[in-house]
Design a protein around this motif. Structure first.
Motif, PDB file in Angstrom:
ATOM      1  N   ALA A  40      -4.987  -0.795   3.167  1.00 45.86           N
ATOM      2  CA  ALA A  40      -5.672  -0.425   1.914  1.00 45.86           C
ATOM      3  C   ALA A  40      -6.261  -1.696   1.307  1.00 45.86           C
ATOM      4  CB  ALA A  40      -4.694   0.236   0.949  1.00 45.86           C
ATOM      5  N   PRO A  59       0.824  -1.214   0.000  1.00 47.91           N
ATOM      6  CA  PRO A  59       0.000   0.000   0.000  1.00 47.91           C
ATOM      7  C   PRO A  59       0.858   1.265   0.000  1.00 47.91           C
ATOM      8  CG  PRO A  59      -0.853  -1.579   1.583  1.00 47.91           C
ATOM      9  CD  PRO A  59       0.454  -2.133   1.090  1.00 47.91           C
ATOM     10  N   SER A  88      -5.419  -2.904  -2.168  1.00 53.16           N
ATOM     11  CA  SER A  88      -4.025  -3.179  -2.551  1.00 53.16           C
ATOM     12  C   SER A  88      -3.743  -4.660  -2.770  1.00 53.16           C
ATOM     13  CB  SER A  88      -3.064  -2.631  -1.491  1.00 53.16           C
ATOM     14  OG  SER A  88      -3.200  -3.341  -0.265  1.00 53.16           O
TER      15      SER A  88
END
Ligand code: SF4
Length: 299
Positions: free
Chosen positions: A248, A200, A251
């Motif tokens: 995230a 991320p 990701s």
């Protein structure tokens, strides 16, 4: 960590798989990896190769190939001739399954001795792949090699963040690695940041803008499609995807790589490589997973 000096009979390995499209040979100055217990060791592709580890825990051992430089010289003529006959280029990837500048390099100097041997017997192409700042210790040697062969230094910087929740920290900070590759580039050596595996990124525009100040090109690789297994299944067995997801969620999907590549291309026009093509120095953006109408990554 168990450290052993070992005798090997070969140091230049003819490449197979995706690496064969990058270089004719790989060269591992160490067995195992001195960085195996740092952040990059969590999702490390090499640690899944059981023929290398032979059941030993990744990061728990280091085999020091003290005769590497002598072996390089003794294998040089035969292997260089083989490669040039076959592909027209004798290329060495140093290294694909170990860090060439682990902390132990300061004591044993195996990588430094191999690079010195290469001054007299240079490959046609040398790709020096590192996660560490110890590469600066051999800068004078690299300058000489840069005059004798096509030299590229690849610095792995997977994110603009040093830490992911629950995982160990990196061997060298993001800042230190950025400064190191900047120093290499300032010495006139072609410098590439390999964002591999892509983790991320908190501020993608800021990250790639900064990388463009210190590198000639950038390569992005995602663990899906990059870890040598179908759909990243090897990496899915590690703690890496969950840590990435917690920062995230998007990701852990391959589309994230494409989205980051689009942003990277704003700062590295025509100099963004994807996966094996990127490692081989073929820079372009793979748009296969982008919507051709919108140009946006498919989500
Ligand atoms: S430096 Fe490379 S080989 Fe070593 S643990 Fe990290 S990713 Fe794996």
């Amino acid at each position: 960590m168990i450290i052993e000096e070992i005798a090997t009979t070969s140091i230049l390995t003819r490449t197979g798989g995706f690496l064969a499209t990058v270089c004719s040979h790989s060269l591992q100055p160490y067995g195992g990896c001195g960085l195996g217990r740092s952040l990059c060791g969590v999702g490390c592709y090499a640690k899944h190769q059981t023929f290398l580890t032979r059941g030993r825990p990744w990061g728990g051992y280091l085999d020091v190939k003290t005769g590497a430089a002598r072996l390089y010289r003794s294998q040089y003529d035969r292997e260089a001739a083989w490669a040039r006959r076959r592909t027209g280029n004798f290329g060495v990837f140093l290294s694909s399954s170990t860090e060439p500048f682990p902390p132990q390099e300061k004591r044993y100097g195996v990588t430094a001795s191999v690079l010195t041997a290469m001054i007299e017997a240079p490959p046609d192409r040398l790709i020096l792949q590192t996660h560490g700042t110890g590469v600066l210790d051999v800068l004078a040697t690299l300058r000489e090699l840069n005059d004798r062969c096509e030299l590229r230094v690849h610095m792995s910087i997977e994110s603009d963040m040093d830490r992911l929740p629950g995982l160990p920290g990196p061997f060298a900070s993001v800042k230190a690695r950025i400064e190191a590759i900047g120093t290499i580039r300032a010495a006139g050596i072609f410098s590439v940041v390999t964002v591999s595996p892509l983790l991320p990124v908190r501020d993608p525009h800021g990250f790639f803008r900064r990388l463009a100040e210190v590198a000639d090109a950038v390569v992005l690789d995602h663990f899906i499609g990059g870890d040598g297994s179908a759909n990243g299944s090897r990496t899915h067995r590690t703690a890496l995807p969950e840590a990435m997801r917690s920062v995230a969620p998007e990701s852990v999907r391959i589309e994230y790589r494409n989205a980051m590549a689009e942003i990277a291309s704003e700062f590295f026009p025509g100099r963004v490589g994807i996966g094996p093509d990127g490692f081989a120095g073929r820079y372009s953006i793979d748009r296969s997973l982008t919507n051709p109408e919108t140009g946006q990554a498919v989500t």
